[in-house]
Design an enzyme around this catalytic site. Structure first.
Site, mmCIF file in Angstrom:
data_model
loop_
_atom_site.group_PDB
_atom_site.id
_atom_site.type_symbol
_atom_site.label_atom_id
_atom_site.label_comp_id
_atom_site.label_asym_id
_atom_site.label_seq_id
_atom_site.Cartn_x
_atom_site.Cartn_y
_atom_site.Cartn_z
ATOM 1 N N LYS A 204 -36.583 83.115 -51.853
ATOM 2 C CA LYS A 204 -36.283 81.942 -52.681
ATOM 3 C C LYS A 204 -37.504 81.029 -52.672
ATOM 4 O O LYS A 204 -37.646 80.171 -51.814
ATOM 5 C CB LYS A 204 -35.051 81.207 -52.149
ATOM 6 N N GLU A 285 -42.092 75.724 -40.549
ATOM 7 C CA GLU A 285 -43.305 74.897 -40.592
ATOM 8 C C GLU A 285 -42.962 73.708 -41.470
ATOM 9 O O GLU A 285 -42.671 73.868 -42.656
ATOM 10 C CB GLU A 285 -44.481 75.702 -41.141
ATOM 11 N N CYS A 319 -49.977 70.331 -45.661
ATOM 12 C CA CYS A 319 -49.396 69.853 -44.407
ATOM 13 C C CYS A 319 -50.473 69.566 -43.379
ATOM 14 O O CYS A 319 -50.251 68.834 -42.419
ATOM 15 C CB CYS A 319 -48.387 70.864 -43.876
ATOM 16 N N GLU A 415 -45.195 60.923 -43.332
ATOM 17 C CA GLU A 415 -45.879 61.883 -44.192
ATOM 18 C C GLU A 415 -45.755 61.464 -45.651
ATOM 19 O O GLU A 415 -44.652 61.258 -46.154
ATOM 20 C CB GLU A 415 -45.318 63.289 -44.000
#
Length: 514
Positions: A204, A285, A319, A415
């Site tokens: 997906k 992650e 990231c 973030e």
């Protein structure tokens, strides 16, 4: 076998390579706007409800319309994956590795086409798209070799009159949920790792970058992957996300994405449902808030260059991007001046022409989040550069730097996932490392210093999964810098490393009396 070496990056100052990339873009332009099916058990299933994938540099341009899976499709894919697993798990590991090696060769031949798809669908500049394709090739080559290394298990001791073996066997059906920011590399790596270890997969991918994922499915099929090993089921998380995570037959989930979604998956995977035979494994992650620490005993030109390139490469949508810098106070003003000078030379625009350092951000949701943080930054610190957007045609955010922040301001802790970097000062190196650690994340970090004692202090105390010295904090290479973080950055799965494949397997001991 030829020893593994990472795929070289393309030098786009060479005219021949420029022309090859332009040809790749022409190829992709030739199939814009097509409809794409699901792939379940090798069968193409076209649905009426589709996801429109569009160019973030030009929102009016449709890359493709991709069929959208329902829970019924997901259940069908699960049943086929379960059935296929019973034969696939018994297949020769060498054969599975050969599929990866052939896929790498196909991808290498089509490198410029795949890079061009990412320029259009993900808004990647040429060099970033090329690095993404190279990394995908690296995962194929590296994981194929890793499977050959571990296929016969690990030596254990035997006493007189017995023979003991320790082997790795596959887990079962895995769910792979891949991100849009490395739409080929991470999607490919997280798909072929379970494939080569003998598992079957429900794939997906992110709804933002479905066309490149479909094209990779075609590569796997051309490379000889049997039907039902990987089943392509794009769809909304709301419709099928929880369904496939919760499914009693899901053996593991491999996820790359935001912290909030990763924690949600981790929580749901921990629940044992009626009929479930195994505790689910999660490989996650989940992002970072990555810091470059600049010591007073440092190459300040290198420091500024590292901050700017790590912060604004691919518009900060990594990231591993540098989203904050901690600079010792006695060199703070000088480094800030250099960062300002370098940032002001950068531009954001459509990456197709290869004229801009930065492309767009991925979508409206991302754009609006970044704009909200820019307003927060204006309240918490001083806007040094940027803070503006161009939304007339695409989702462009100009590179933005905030200075004179406190280390625990929101800009320095949360973030953002965009081209925004915050800068704060520290009185000494130990305080700088403490400030760098003062976040929920622990993915990447970098230290710029010529002081060996400070490097060793950072090696001991800077709590990140990937720590770099005297360079930027992005750009891990498969097989060279295994990648994965601490704390809320994930499960420290270390993609591209020697421990990664066994996360998709379980150890079995057999002991025979002779």
């Amino acid at each position: 076998m030829i020893p593994y070496k990472h795929e070289p990056f393309t030098d786009f100052t060479v005219e021949e390579n420029q022309q090859a990339m332009k040809k790749g873009l022409e190829t992709v332009n030739g199939y814009l706007g097509q409809d794409y099916p699901l792939i379940i058990g090798g069968e193409r299933i076209m649905t009426e409800d589709k996801v429109r994938s569009y160019n973030p540099s030009n929102r009016e341009e449709t890359i493709g319309n991709v069929s959208k899976a329902t829970q019924e499709h997901a259940e069908q894919a699960m049943e086929i994956a379960k059935e296929t697993f019973e034969t696939w798990r018994k297949s020769d590991p060498k054969m599975r590795a050969d599929i990866l090696f052939r896929a790498a060769a196909i991808l290498r031949r089509r490198k410029f086409e795949f890079s061009a798809i990412m320029v259009k669908e993900a808004g990647k500049p040429w060099n970033e798209a090329d690095a993404d394709t190279a990394e995908a090739i690296d995962f194929l080559e590296f994981y194929g070799r890793e499977m050959l290394r571990i296929k016969d298990g690990v030596k254990v001791e035997s006493r007189p009159g017995e023979f003991n073996r320790y082997d790795y066997i596959p887990l079962g059906v895995g769910v792979v949920i891949s991100p849009w920011n490395f739409p080929l590399a991470i999607m490919a790596g997280t798909t072929v790792a379970p494939l080569v270890t003998g598992n079957t997969v429900l794939l997906k991918p992110s709804s933002n970058t479905l066309v490149v994922a479909y094209k990779f499915m075609e590569v796997l099929e051309e490379a000889g992957m049997p039907k039902g090993v990987v089943n392509f089921i794009p769809g909304s998380s709301r419709d099928i996300g929880d369904f496939i995570v919760d499914h009693v037959d899901t053996r593991f989930i491999s996820f790359t994405g935001s912290r909030d979604v990763g924690v949600h998956i981790y929580e749901r995977a921990a629940q044992v449902h009626e009929g479930q035979l195994n505790l689910k494994r999660v490989i996650a992650e989940m992002g970072g808030k990555d810091t470059i620490v600049v010591d007073s005993e440092a190459d300040l030109e290198l420091a500024a260059e590292s901050i700017v390139k790590s912060a604004f490469g691919f518009s900060g949508q990594k990231c591993s991007a540098c989203s904050r810098a901690i600079i010792l106070e006695d060199v703070y003003d000088e480094v800030v001046a250099k960062v300002k000078e370098k940032t002001e030379k950068l531009s954001a625009g459509n990456p197709e022409t290869n004229e801009h350092f930065m492309g767009p951000v991925i979508d409206d949701k991302s754009l609006n989040k970044i704009k909200e943080y820019i307003e927060i930054g204006k309240q918490e610190g001083r806007l040094l550069v940027g803070g503006t957007t161009d939304e007339s045609v695409g989702n462009f955010v100009n590179p933005t730097v905030f200075v004179d922040l406190k280390h625990d301001d929101r800009i320095m802790k949360e973030e953002i996932f965009g081209p925004v970097v915050g800068i704060a000062k520290a009185k000494d190196f130990t305080e700088a490392i403490n400030f760098a650690n003062a976040t929920d994340y622990g993915l990447t970090g970098a230290v710029i210093t010529n002081n060996r004692e400070h490097l060793e202090e950072a090696r001991r105390d800077f709590m990140v999964g990937n720590l770099y010295f005297n360079r930027g904090c992005t750009g891990a290479i498969v097989g060279y810098q295994p990648f994965g973080g601490f704390k809320m950055s994930g499960t420290d799965s270390k993609a591209g490393g020697p421990d990664y494949l066994v996360l998709h397997m379980q150890g079995r001991t057999t002991s025979e009396m002779l």
